[in-house]
Design a protein around this motif. Structure first.
Motif, PDB file in Angstrom:
ATOM      1  N   VAL A 180      39.629  47.730  48.491  1.00 17.74           N
ATOM      2  CA  VAL A 180      38.629  46.779  48.934  1.00 17.74           C
ATOM      3  C   VAL A 180      37.238  47.234  48.489  1.00 17.74           C
ATOM      4  N   LEU A 198      36.787  46.608  44.754  1.00 17.79           N
ATOM      5  CA  LEU A 198      36.460  45.235  44.388  1.00 17.79           C
ATOM      6  C   LEU A 198      35.008  44.933  44.697  1.00 17.79           C
ATOM      7  N   LEU A 199      34.617  45.334  45.894  1.00 22.17           N
ATOM      8  CA  LEU A 199      33.244  45.098  46.287  1.00 22.17           C
ATOM      9  C   LEU A 199      32.289  45.724  45.294  1.00 22.17           C
ATOM     10  N   LYS A 257      35.467  46.494  35.312  1.00 22.74           N
ATOM     11  CA  LYS A 257      35.774  45.930  36.615  1.00 22.74           C
ATOM     12  C   LYS A 257      37.282  45.799  36.692  1.00 22.74           C
ATOM     13  N   THR A 277      46.974  42.742  43.232  1.00 19.66           N
ATOM     14  CA  THR A 277      47.262  41.626  44.127  1.00 19.66           C
ATOM     15  C   THR A 277      46.266  40.488  43.977  1.00 19.66           C
ATOM     16  N   ALA A 278      45.159  40.739  43.333  1.00 22.07           N
ATOM     17  CA  ALA A 278      44.084  39.746  43.297  1.00 22.07           C
ATOM     18  C   ALA A 278      44.159  38.943  42.012  1.00 22.07           C
ATOM     19  N   SER A 279      45.017  37.961  42.036  1.00 21.68           N
ATOM     20  CA  SER A 279      45.270  37.270  40.781  1.00 21.68           C
ATOM     21  C   SER A 279      44.133  36.360  40.371  1.00 21.68           C
ATOM     22  N   THR A 280      43.197  36.115  41.278  1.00 22.58           N
ATOM     23  CA  THR A 280      42.071  35.290  40.851  1.00 22.58           C
ATOM     24  C   THR A 280      41.035  36.097  40.086  1.00 22.58           C
ATOM     25  N   ALA A 281      41.095  37.406  40.223  1.00 24.91           N
ATOM     26  CA  ALA A 281      40.067  38.208  39.572  1.00 24.91           C
ATOM     27  C   ALA A 281      40.267  38.198  38.066  1.00 24.91           C
ATOM     28  N   SER A 282      39.166  38.177  37.360  1.00 30.58           N
ATOM     29  CA  SER A 282      39.228  38.285  35.916  1.00 30.58           C
ATOM     30  C   SER A 282      39.758  39.666  35.568  1.00 30.58           C
ATOM     31  N   GLY A 290      41.767  35.985  33.028  1.00 29.05           N
ATOM     32  CA  GLY A 290      41.904  35.617  34.431  1.00 29.05           C
ATOM     33  C   GLY A 290      42.761  34.401  34.689  1.00 29.05           C
ATOM     34  N   SER A 291      43.307  33.795  33.653  1.00 25.84           N
ATOM     35  CA  SER A 291      43.953  32.500  33.867  1.00 25.84           C
ATOM     36  C   SER A 291      45.387  32.600  34.342  1.00 25.84           C
ATOM     37  N   GLY A 292      45.913  33.786  34.383  1.00 28.80           N
ATOM     38  CA  GLY A 292      47.257  33.959  34.922  1.00 28.80           C
ATOM     39  C   GLY A 292      47.276  35.203  35.774  1.00 28.80           C
ATOM     40  N   PRO A 293      48.401  35.428  36.449  1.00 28.06           N
ATOM     41  CA  PRO A 293      48.510  36.639  37.258  1.00 28.06           C
ATOM     42  C   PRO A 293      48.236  37.857  36.372  1.00 28.06           C
ATOM     43  N   GLU A 308      50.657  39.821  33.288  1.00 32.27           N
ATOM     44  CA  GLU A 308      51.827  39.199  32.681  1.00 32.27           C
ATOM     45  C   GLU A 308      51.700  39.199  31.167  1.00 32.27           C
ATOM     46  N   GLY A 318      53.092  29.951  34.578  1.00 32.02           N
ATOM     47  CA  GLY A 318      52.451  31.073  35.258  1.00 32.02           C
ATOM     48  C   GLY A 318      50.932  31.051  35.161  1.00 32.02           C
ATOM     49  N   LEU A 319      50.372  30.187  34.344  1.00 26.31           N
ATOM     50  CA  LEU A 319      48.913  30.133  34.242  1.00 26.31           C
ATOM     51  C   LEU A 319      48.339  29.195  35.309  1.00 26.31           C
TER      52      LEU A 319
END
Ligand code: HEM
Ligand code: HEM
Lengths: 443, 443
Positions: free
Chosen positions: A41, A44-45, A59, A64-69, A241-244, A247, B149-150
């Motif tokens: 945590v 990330l911060l 960065k 687990t943070a799949s939205t992160a770039s 960042g567009s996928g988990p 992958e 997956g995207l």
């Protein structure tokens, strides 16, 4: 900065920090997971925190943070290094590839070009404009400006010379590496001159297409009067960042592409497969690598009519998971001897993975390909889209060539693809600060 | 979720959440700043937190956090809406534009095509594959799979029909909008048939090029036997995270592009400029908009030799800041009457901004252009790169056309560009769930 955090940051500055799980070098993966659990945590911060101060560090996306770039746009991959960057560098999202032809016949002008290119490449990969002094109103700006304010985006610029560099023009014939032999004609090749060859090859990669374009354009501009573009090709893969995170990206046939690649974090493997060793001639290629480029069009419309079974038999892998036929997980080994109830090989004899895998470990290559889409082919009226196949190796004669000979002969994938462009380049070792790329050949 | 956080999240679901500070609608900007100051830390934490649960909501970049990606790849821009998405949507990073020609002469088949396209577009913009049922081994997969997956990556798909749709084939002649008049020939046009026209225009935009490509390819596949691609063009701008959040992106001439655009968050302005009003004929276009597309090649090599003064005089703006000549800040108004000591206008009479600005507010258009780079032009041996100019308006006859007539005649920019492609499309209003795009015209 807490201790764990610092550790990861330092690692990332090597320029080899995995941004995706193609990195299967389990140590850094595990480190990351540990961090995500414990100090994750804070990590990330910190990494998105009060902007600017972390310039040049990675960065990290917690797994687990799949939205992160996945990659920090501020990350710089050092240009001056023992090896050129862009080879064992974890693949960026975009490529602008260009082949140049020299218009001069003076070796001194070629040297000057590579000196200018080296200086400009060092700047641009660090996110700086070429030139540097303040622009003057009465002069053309030194830098074309479209990347002003943009981050370095892990830009790498990789230079090589083609076989034609060693023809009569520059008196370099005696320095031609044996490994840079002309490629044989492969069955099924449908090569077009407009996508073949070149005296010089330049691979620009970055996580931003505008940044990559800017670099190539400024190199082209610096070559004015000495070299002109022969052909270019842009390419892409899905954005970080567009996928988990982690992958393996899919190619335009919908299959994961890169699974069977050797691990770029395995130094021994990279020495065995990619880097020209000091024991080999010519000396100027020691620490360099040979790049083979093939522009491979896909017959997308034909592929799209084939059944899922056919598609999976073509690669010898499942489309959804990427696992080898008969196996469960993407990174399971190819069970080349396994048979089905009818006594047939589970992975067909004509499957791309089987044929490309080969039997000799010494035959492996490091692939670094990108998808491309270039409008419509006027000759066929169909999409001109496919794979800009790029691989690196110590010697194409014993690596790319035998693999491609097998593929050309038997690969089931040949129903769906056609090789339309081809080139190869001897990519120099890296330059040290004060030196320039190509020095060993030209001096 | 704390209150402030929730508020922003809801806003973002409107699909109009600014991802960059082109959003100058000061309220949401100020909200953001407030949040970043107070609850900003929690916001950031939440948005990258324990993956998955927030699917479909925007991850907000705190304005100070320039490393953060600007748009959440999980964000979905709703497909079913009063207006089509992709028009007053804050510009995504990539475009795949395509013009199709119908090969059928049966209106019923055209209707079916738009029904299939509507369903597929709704799925793909939500990040789902087309088709939906489990793939069967003995069938071609319903979806081509390269976006598996995207994330949705803010995909929008915007459909329109060209003037040729109203020729003799389909009996739709009486329904042709007067606003969809043929464009006049403009001085200097050098249009090539391979980049002109089309019965149907489809604009696919997304923050990931592979996701955008996937959508266009699956639409093409669904059109098999009914329509074929006529021309396509991919385009890009710098990726969301690659520069400080909120800066106006630069075009390939190095200038900020978009500054003078009307504010997409100003509903009144969008009604005045973009959306066809209910009072206008034909009724099937009410809530729609007219799109003009121009493929404009840049003479990059010539531009790169011009002085900074010349370049700034060309646009009437400073390259570095984007401010109008004589002004300080990017968004300062154009001082069209200001003179220098010699009594000459500060912003030259031939400057692009001056001529494009015009005098009539009713002439404004909403630009939504992308840079393109498509290898080398075989005819000239130079880079085929430039601007895929796209604008939306209520009536091209009174908006795009008079502006472009002025530009064609006097714009200093004409030394550096050439229009090589042209098309226009009547873009339908949005579809409601259960309906389909184009219903009003075809039923
Ligand atoms: C459009 C053309 C091609 C496509 C779509 C394609 C796709 C694939 C795919 C999906 C895989 C399985 C996943 C993986 O291991 O990466 C694969 C493996 C591989 N391909 Fe290709 N490939 C193409 C051309 C080539 C060419 C020209 C070569 C020539 C050297 C090649 C060499 C390999 C190798 C060495 C492997 C790994 C085999 C193994 O050891 O498991 N590919 N390719
Ligand atoms: C390659 C071609 C073009 C380039 C590089 C270009 C670039 C620019 C730039 C840098 C600006 C100033 C910043 C801004 O306000 O966005 C601008 C403004 C503008 N351009 Fe263009 N443009 C091109 C073609 C066109 C065309 C064909 C039109 C036709 C309608 C057009 C309409 C406008 C308008 C309406 C403005 C805003 C003027 C104002 O009200 O301030 N542009 N353009």
């Amino acid at each position: 900065m807490d201790e764990a955090n610092k550790q990861v940051t330092e690692k990332s500055q090597e320029g080899e920090k995995p941004r995706d799980v193609q990195d299967r070098s389990s140590i850094s993966r595990r480190d990351l997971l540990k961090l995500a659990g414990a100090g994750g945590v804070g990590l990330l911060l910190g990494s998105v925190g009060v902007g600017g101060v972390w310039a040049g560090t990675a960065k990290l996306a917690a797994p687990t943070a799949s939205t992160a770039s996945n990659a920090d746009p501020k990350q710089v991959i050092p240009f001056y290094d023992a090896h050129q960057a862009g080879i064992v560098t974890s693949a960026q999202d975009f490529i602008c590839f260009a082949a140049f032809d020299l218009t001069t016949v003076k070796l001194s002008e070629v040297k000057d070009l590579f000196r200018r290119w080296t200086e400009a490449a060092a700047k641009m990969t660090a996110g700086q404009p070429v030139g540097g002094e303040e622009d003057q109103q009465s002069m053309p700006p030194a830098d074309t400006g479209e990347a002003a304010g943009l981050h370095p985006c892990r830009t790498t610029i990789t230079f090589g010379v083609g076989p034609s560099m060693f023809d009569a023009r520059f008196g370099l014939g005696a320095k031609r590496p044996e490994a840079l032999a002309d490629l044989p004609r492969f069955g099924g090749d449908s090569l077009r001159p407009e996508w073949c060859g070149g005296d010089i090859g330049v691979q620009v990669c970055a996580d931003d297409l505008q940044v990559a374009f800017h670099a190539l354009r400024n190199l082209t501009r610096l070559a004015r009067g000495v070299a002109v573009l022969r052909w270019t090709q842009e390419g892409f893969q899905r954005t970080g960042g567009s996928g988990p995170a982690g992958e393996t990206p899919r190619n335009l046939l919908g299959f994961k592409d890169g699974t069977g690649n050797p691990d770029i974090h395995d130094k021994q493997a990279m020495n065995d497969i990619v880097w020209v060793q000091p024991s080999k001639q010519p000396a100027w290629m020691s620490g360099g690598s040979y790049m083979v480029v093939r522009r491979i069009r896909m017959r997308i419309e034909v592929w799209d009519r084939s059944t899922l079974s056919d598609q999976e038999a073509t690669f010898g892998r499942y489309r959804s998971s990427g696992a080898p036929l008969g196996a469960k997980n993407e990174f399971d080994p190819l069970a080349l001897d396994a048979k089905n109830e009818a006594g047939q090989p589970l992975i067909p004899l004509t499957a791309h993975s089987r044929l490309a895998h080969g039997e000799q470990p010494a035959e492996k290559v490091l692939r670094r390909s990108y998808s491309y889409s270039s409008g419509i082919d006027r000759q066929t009226g169909q999409l001109d889209a496919g794979l800009l196949f790029i691989c690196y190796q110590r010697d194409p004669r014993t690596q790319f060539v035998p693999i491609q000979q097998r593929l050309a002969k038997r690969d089931k994938l040949n129903e769906y693809i056609v090789h339309v462009g081809s080139a190869q380049f001897a990519c120099f070792p890296g330059a040290r600060q004060g030196g320039y790329i190509g020095e060993g050949l030209f001096e």
